[in-house]
Enzyme design. Structure first.
Site, mmCIF file in Angstrom:
data_model
loop_
_atom_site.group_PDB
_atom_site.id
_atom_site.type_symbol
_atom_site.label_atom_id
_atom_site.label_comp_id
_atom_site.label_asym_id
_atom_site.label_seq_id
_atom_site.Cartn_x
_atom_site.Cartn_y
_atom_site.Cartn_z
ATOM 1 N N PHE A 58 42.280 56.678 46.769
ATOM 2 C CA PHE A 58 41.685 57.926 47.262
ATOM 3 C C PHE A 58 42.756 58.844 47.863
ATOM 4 C CE2 PHE A 58 39.248 60.586 50.214
ATOM 5 C CZ PHE A 58 38.153 60.938 49.433
ATOM 6 N N ALA A 81 44.810 50.824 41.456
ATOM 7 C CA ALA A 81 43.883 49.898 40.791
ATOM 8 C C ALA A 81 42.557 49.962 41.531
ATOM 9 C CB ALA A 81 44.451 48.487 40.818
ATOM 10 N N ILE A 83 38.923 48.590 41.438
ATOM 11 C CA ILE A 83 38.204 47.479 40.810
ATOM 12 C C ILE A 83 36.775 47.449 41.335
ATOM 13 C CG2 ILE A 83 38.175 44.978 40.469
ATOM 14 C CD1 ILE A 83 41.271 45.073 40.802
ATOM 15 N N THR A 87 29.337 47.572 45.648
ATOM 16 C CA THR A 87 28.737 48.845 46.071
ATOM 17 C C THR A 87 29.180 49.975 45.143
ATOM 18 O OG1 THR A 87 30.568 49.549 47.455
ATOM 19 C CG2 THR A 87 28.970 48.045 48.463
ATOM 20 N N HIS A 89 31.123 52.294 46.045
ATOM 21 C CA HIS A 89 32.397 52.809 46.544
ATOM 22 C C HIS A 89 33.371 53.076 45.388
ATOM 23 C CE1 HIS A 89 34.905 53.617 49.997
ATOM 24 N NE2 HIS A 89 35.875 52.881 49.511
ATOM 25 N N PHE A 114 48.135 60.032 35.069
ATOM 26 C CA PHE A 114 47.023 59.216 35.568
ATOM 27 C C PHE A 114 47.225 57.735 35.220
ATOM 28 C CE2 PHE A 114 42.585 57.626 34.902
ATOM 29 C CZ PHE A 114 42.179 57.704 36.217
ATOM 30 N N ARG A 128 46.063 44.591 32.171
ATOM 31 C CA ARG A 128 46.674 45.922 31.976
ATOM 32 C C ARG A 128 47.852 46.194 32.906
ATOM 33 N NH1 ARG A 128 41.724 45.399 30.501
ATOM 34 N NH2 ARG A 128 40.867 46.599 28.766
HETATM 35 N N1 INI Z 1 41.141 51.799 46.846
HETATM 36 C C1 INI Z 1 41.742 51.401 45.704
HETATM 37 O O1 INI Z 1 42.864 51.836 45.399
HETATM 38 N N2 INI Z 1 41.113 50.515 44.880
HETATM 39 C C2 INI Z 1 39.873 50.023 45.169
HETATM 40 O O2 INI Z 1 39.350 49.200 44.373
HETATM 41 C C3 INI Z 1 39.224 50.439 46.364
HETATM 42 N N3 INI Z 1 37.911 49.924 46.679
HETATM 43 O O3 INI Z 1 37.286 49.288 45.830
HETATM 44 O O4 INI Z 1 37.424 50.115 47.783
HETATM 45 C C4 INI Z 1 39.906 51.334 47.202
HETATM 46 N N4 INI Z 1 39.333 51.755 48.358
HETATM 47 C C5 INI Z 1 40.085 52.388 49.418
HETATM 48 C C6 INI Z 1 40.183 53.893 49.221
HETATM 49 O O5 INI Z 1 41.101 54.205 48.196
HETATM 50 C C7 INI Z 1 40.665 54.598 50.506
HETATM 51 O O6 INI Z 1 41.925 54.097 50.866
HETATM 52 C C8 INI Z 1 39.696 54.431 51.679
HETATM 53 O O7 INI Z 1 38.385 54.782 51.306
HETATM 54 C C9 INI Z 1 40.133 55.343 52.885
HETATM 55 O O8 INI Z 1 40.115 56.717 52.497
#
Ligand code: INI
Length: 154
Positions: A58, A81, A83, A87, A89, A114, A128
């Protein structure tokens, strides 16, 4: 008679930024290694590669966007990555990372590549990131170089 433009895979002299998420670090470390290998194999000097680590996928777009707009890089490669869990999320993180990376590329005018895996399980991510489906980091390195060289020609 049409004109065809294709980018070469000559990376000599290119400056490359990499933004890598630490979430699912076991996978993203392999993506970074693959990207570094792909860049080096195609003439990019290690001293011209800068890697920024962020907590999760994110957070990739904001850092990738700053790097892309800085004028210090010819391309930025984004590696993460995401995954699927129990949920929703996953959907939001994957969606915002995708959207933000595309926006960073279009607004800056340089390739922001990307390389965020979005998979249903860890097995698919392993395949991958150096497994039987190759290494997405490595292919992103080649994509970055090729796209920089297309942009220089169009
Ligand atoms: N971030 C990832 O890079 N991969 C994931 O699978 C993931 N899941 O599944 O929760 C994930 N979450 C954290 C997100 O990127 C942020 O760091 C967090 O929400 C704070 O902003």
């Amino acid at each position: 008679m049409s004109n065809h433009i294709e980018g070469s895979l000559d990376g000599s002299g290119l400056k490359i930024g990499i933004v890598a998420a630490k979430f699912n670090e076991f996978i993203t470390t392999k993506l970074v290694e693959g990207a570094e290998e792909g860049l080096s194999e195609n003439g990019v000097d290690g001293t011209d590669v800068t890697i920024a680590y962020v907590p999760g996928s994110f957070e990739i777009p904001v850092v990738a966007s700053k790097m892309a707009h800085s004028g210090n890089y010819d391309a930025v490669i984004c590696l993460g990555a995401v995954i699927k869990g129990d949920t929703d999320h996953y959907e939001f993180v994957a969606g915002e990372a995708t959207r933000g990376i595309a926006e960073a590329s279009i607004s800056s005018g340089i390739p922001v590549i990307f390389g965020v895996l979005t998979t249903h399980n860890m097995q698919h991510a392993l395949e991958r990131s150096g497994g039987r489906k190759g290494n997405a980091g490595h292919s992103c390195a080649l994509t970055a170089i090729e796209t920089v060289n297309v942009l220089r020609t169009v």
